[in-house]
Design an enzyme around this catalytic site. Structure first.
Site, PDB file in Angstrom:
ATOM      1  N   SER A  24      17.828  34.855  51.372  1.00 54.25           N
ATOM      2  CA  SER A  24      18.778  34.140  50.441  1.00 54.25           C
ATOM      3  C   SER A  24      18.147  34.321  48.851  1.00 54.25           C
ATOM      4  CB  SER A  24      18.863  32.633  50.474  1.00 54.25           C
ATOM      5  OG  SER A  24      17.505  32.040  50.605  1.00 54.25           O
ATOM      6  N   ASN A 111      13.522  21.527  52.775  1.00 53.87           N
ATOM      7  CA  ASN A 111      14.563  20.957  53.075  1.00 53.87           C
ATOM      8  C   ASN A 111      15.030  19.857  51.882  1.00 53.87           C
ATOM      9  OD1 ASN A 111      14.723  22.309  55.162  1.00 53.87           O
ATOM     10  ND2 ASN A 111      14.132  20.578  56.711  1.00 53.87           N
ATOM     11  N   THR A 156      63.016  20.723  33.855  1.00 52.09           N
ATOM     12  CA  THR A 156      62.702  20.650  35.326  1.00 52.09           C
ATOM     13  C   THR A 156      63.260  21.735  35.994  1.00 52.09           C
ATOM     14  OG1 THR A 156      64.763  19.244  35.281  1.00 52.09           O
ATOM     15  CG2 THR A 156      62.720  17.958  34.576  1.00 52.09           C
ATOM     16  N   HIS A 157      62.619  21.785  37.242  1.00 53.46           N
ATOM     17  CA  HIS A 157      63.422  23.027  37.896  1.00 53.46           C
ATOM     18  C   HIS A 157      63.350  24.368  37.062  1.00 53.46           C
ATOM     19  CE1 HIS A 157      64.832  19.848  40.651  1.00 53.46           C
ATOM     20  NE2 HIS A 157      65.016  19.284  39.360  1.00 53.46           N
ATOM     21  N   SER A 278      49.071  48.493  28.752  1.00 53.55           N
ATOM     22  CA  SER A 278      49.655  49.206  29.806  1.00 53.55           C
ATOM     23  C   SER A 278      49.039  50.419  29.534  1.00 53.55           C
ATOM     24  CB  SER A 278      51.034  49.264  29.965  1.00 53.55           C
ATOM     25  OG  SER A 278      51.449  50.147  30.885  1.00 53.55           O
ATOM     26  N   LYS A 284      53.911  47.766  26.170  1.00 58.62           N
ATOM     27  CA  LYS A 284      53.348  46.506  26.514  1.00 58.62           C
ATOM     28  C   LYS A 284      52.224  45.926  25.749  1.00 58.62           C
ATOM     29  CE  LYS A 284      54.522  45.992  30.618  1.00 58.62           C
ATOM     30  NZ  LYS A 284      55.215  44.755  31.174  1.00 58.62           N
ATOM     31  N   ASN A 286      50.430  42.576  27.523  1.00 57.51           N
ATOM     32  CA  ASN A 286      50.340  41.912  28.820  1.00 57.51           C
ATOM     33  C   ASN A 286      49.304  40.623  28.603  1.00 57.51           C
ATOM     34  OD1 ASN A 286      52.009  43.710  29.954  1.00 57.51           O
ATOM     35  ND2 ASN A 286      50.375  44.817  30.628  1.00 57.51           N
ATOM     36  N   GLU A 291      46.822  35.178  33.620  1.00 57.23           N
ATOM     37  CA  GLU A 291      47.093  35.988  35.072  1.00 57.23           C
ATOM     38  C   GLU A 291      45.759  35.975  35.907  1.00 57.23           C
ATOM     39  OE1 GLU A 291      50.756  38.943  33.702  1.00 57.23           O
ATOM     40  OE2 GLU A 291      48.922  39.847  34.667  1.00 57.23           O
ATOM     41  N   TYR A 318      18.979  18.811  58.675  1.00 56.98           N
ATOM     42  CA  TYR A 318      18.952  19.992  58.073  1.00 56.98           C
ATOM     43  C   TYR A 318      19.440  21.221  59.148  1.00 56.98           C
ATOM     44  CZ  TYR A 318      18.166  24.288  55.705  1.00 56.98           C
ATOM     45  OH  TYR A 318      18.399  25.540  55.217  1.00 56.98           O
ATOM     46  N   GLN A 323      22.204  26.994  54.144  1.00 53.15           N
ATOM     47  CA  GLN A 323      22.041  27.887  53.018  1.00 53.15           C
ATOM     48  C   GLN A 323      23.412  28.532  52.559  1.00 53.15           C
ATOM     49  OE1 GLN A 323      18.440  30.186  53.553  1.00 53.15           O
ATOM     50  NE2 GLN A 323      19.902  32.070  53.813  1.00 53.15           N
ATOM     51  N   LYS A 326      25.247  27.959  48.657  1.00 52.12           N
ATOM     52  CA  LYS A 326      24.858  28.436  47.267  1.00 52.12           C
ATOM     53  C   LYS A 326      25.885  29.316  46.689  1.00 52.12           C
ATOM     54  CE  LYS A 326      20.290  26.959  48.323  1.00 52.12           C
ATOM     55  NZ  LYS A 326      20.774  26.832  49.736  1.00 52.12           N
TER      56      LYS A 326
HETATM   57  N1  ARG Z   1      16.776  28.776  51.952  1.00 55.75           N
HETATM   58  C1  ARG Z   1      16.973  27.460  52.497  1.00 55.75           C
HETATM   59  C2  ARG Z   1      18.524  26.822  52.200  1.00 55.75           C
HETATM   60  O1  ARG Z   1      18.865  27.253  51.205  1.00 55.75           O
HETATM   61  C3  ARG Z   1      16.072  26.510  52.121  1.00 55.75           C
HETATM   62  C4  ARG Z   1      15.706  25.573  53.315  1.00 55.75           C
HETATM   63  C5  ARG Z   1      15.179  26.327  54.686  1.00 55.75           C
HETATM   64  N2  ARG Z   1      14.635  25.254  55.418  1.00 55.75           N
HETATM   65  C6  ARG Z   1      14.190  25.582  56.537  1.00 55.75           C
HETATM   66  N3  ARG Z   1      13.898  24.735  57.293  1.00 55.75           N
HETATM   67  N4  ARG Z   1      14.733  26.739  57.192  1.00 55.75           N
HETATM   68  O2  ARG Z   1      18.870  25.937  52.648  1.00 55.75           O
END
Ligand code: ARG
Length: 467
Positions: A24, A111, A156-157, A278, A284, A286, A291, A318, A323, A326
């Site tokens: 990650s 965790n 309205t509408h 455009s 144009k 735009n 949008e 956990y 994960q 994020k």
């Molecule tokens: N990269 C993990 C997350 O974003 C961190 C915690 C991982 N903990 C574990 N016991 N694998 O959640």
């Protein structure tokens, strides 16, 4: 050095596909400054509580600060085989200061660490978004003030309904964005609790001082259950909800700006610096900015749904599923910040085409309700007044005229109680002036509300404009 920080009980190397799949760090590296901030507070506490020697803590703090510099300068070696940002930083610390760096993780788990990092990140993000909302409200209030007295058709509408002040319409969005700020503040209360000290799930046997860490990091208090703290992400769902509503409001406003800048309306003109052309049609101009804001709303709704689904049925405590919180979080923040930023500039550069608005406000029998209300004041029940007015409107439509062009004699054929004073109520100006109730569009009411909103927003203002 061992390849994995957790490699002790393993006899085989991790498969490459697993390594890539579980990593990650390519996205959670955004948490790096918060991870270090949290580690600094944790390390200070460990030394204060004599859980680690003071001399070791000093080395750790120095190491963490030099890592912070590497990250800021872009020289930090991010390694996907070390999974996440937490283990990347820990490994780098040990490389820099030796085995003593391994003491930092005493009385802590990834965790509670990751829960801490996302809370710190989100706290900052909420403050930034709140600043942008304040700024947008102030820009709208300035616009409303500059266009004070401009009358436009209210719909309205999407049919012309009754005249309103443009300022009243703009202030409607100020009310929405002000409520969005209240929702963020409410969410921030629950975000701003320290989860560190929860350990992996059950707490920690070391004599830690959570209150000290909370004070160091500016938290309002502690999470009260370690199992809840490492597995709960409902504060993210709350944030995604608040963010979805912000985007929904921006999207409605965008839709109106798109309509208003189209030729049949021609109520506004986008600044050249906020519009696009455009590649084929030379004439144009735009409204791509509104949008795109409208289009980006969907991805934020999607993140809300993804997070709810991620948490559904997840057993305590956990699980690695978490994960997946994020990328939606970062994308939501980026989308909301980007949309609000561009929206502020777009509104500032918008030209209001006053005569177009005012001409349209007089069309579509927009003061028909005023005629009915007039008849009510002459003693008719409203339902009868509505019926009489409907007949007058129909007569006008068939002869292609508007209400104010009828002679008094013509009017009287519909009802004898109509007098000369009727002409005083049929203008858009008279119509808005008459709506002098709390929350109504009468200029005195709008002016008052504008002042109240400005006071509310300026209080405690910390946006870009505060200088
Ligand atoms: N990269 C993990 C997350 O974003 C961190 C915690 C991982 N903990 C574990 N016991 N694998 O959640």
């Amino acid at each position: 050095m061992k390849k994995k920080p957790w490699g002790g009980r393993f006899s085989k190397e991790t498969d490459k596909t697993v390594e890539a799949f579980t990593a990650s760090v390519h996205f959670d590296k955004r948490l790096a400054p918060y991870d270090i901030e949290g580690s600094i507070a944790h390390c200070r506490m460990l030394a204060r509580q004599k859980i680690i020697p003071a001399a070791d803590a000093k080395k750790i703090l120095r190491g963490l600060r030099s890592i912070a510099r590497e990250i800021a300068e872009g020289t930090f070696p991010f390694r996907p085989e070390l999974e996440d940002i937490h283990m990347n930083i820990e490994r780098r610390l040990i490389e820099k200061i030796g085995d003593v760096g391994g003491r930092l993780h005493t009385a802590r788990s990834r965790n509670d660490q990751v829960a801490l990092d996302t809370r710190l990140y989100l706290r900052d993000a909420i403050e930034g978004i709140d600043g942008l909302l304040k700024e947008l409200i102030l820009i709208l209030l300035d616009k409303a003030k500059a266009e004070e007295g401009v009358i436009m058709p209210g719909f309205t509408h999407l049919q012309i309904a009754q005249p309103v002040l443009l300022a009243h319409h703009l202030l409607a969005y100020c009310e929405m964005f002000q409520r969005d700020r209240e929702r963020l503040a409410e969410c921030a209360k629950r975000v701003n609790r320290l989860p560190l000290g929860s350990g992996a799930l059950a707490g920690t046997p070391f004599p830690i001082d959570r209150d000290f860490v909370a004070a160091e990091l500016g938290f309002d208090g502690l999470t009260e259950n370690s199992m809840d703290a490492v597995s709960d992400r409902d504060y993210l769902v709350e944030f995604f909800t608040a963010a979805s509503l912000i985007m929904m409001h921006l999207s409605r406003f965008s839709e109106e700006l798109i309509l208003w800048s189209s030729e049949p309306f021609a109520f506004v003109e986008m600044g050249d610096d906020y519009a696009t052309g455009s590649s084929i049609m030379p004439q144009k101009k735009n409204p791509d900015v509104p949008e795109l804001v409208r289009g980006k709303t969907g991805r934020v709704y999607g993140h809300l749904m993804a997070m709810l689904t991620n948490l559904k049925g997840l057993p305590l405590t956990y699980n690695r599923d978490l994960q997946e919180d994020k990328e939606p979080l970062f994308d939501t923040v980026d989308t909301v910040v980007g949309s609000l930023t561009v929206f502020c500039g777009m509104i500032e550069s918008l030209t209001i085409r006053r005569e177009r608005m005012e001409n349209a406000a007089a069309k579509g029998f927009s003061t028909a309700t005023d005629l009915a209300d007039y008849l009510v004041r002459k003693g008719l029940p409203f339902r009868t007044a509505h019926e009489v007015t409907g007949k007058i409107v129909r007569f006008c439509m068939e002869s292609d005229r508007d209400l104010a062009s009828l002679s008094l004699d013509e009017m009287k054929t519909f009802h004898p109680s109509i007098e000369k004073d009727i002409y005083g109520v049929l203008t858009p100006k008279a119509s808005v002036d008459a709506r002098d109730v709390p929350g109504g569009t009468a200029p005195v009411r709008v002016k008052k509300r504008l002042a109240v909103l400005r006071r509310k927003v300026v209080r405690g203002f910390r946006g870009r404009r505060s200088g």
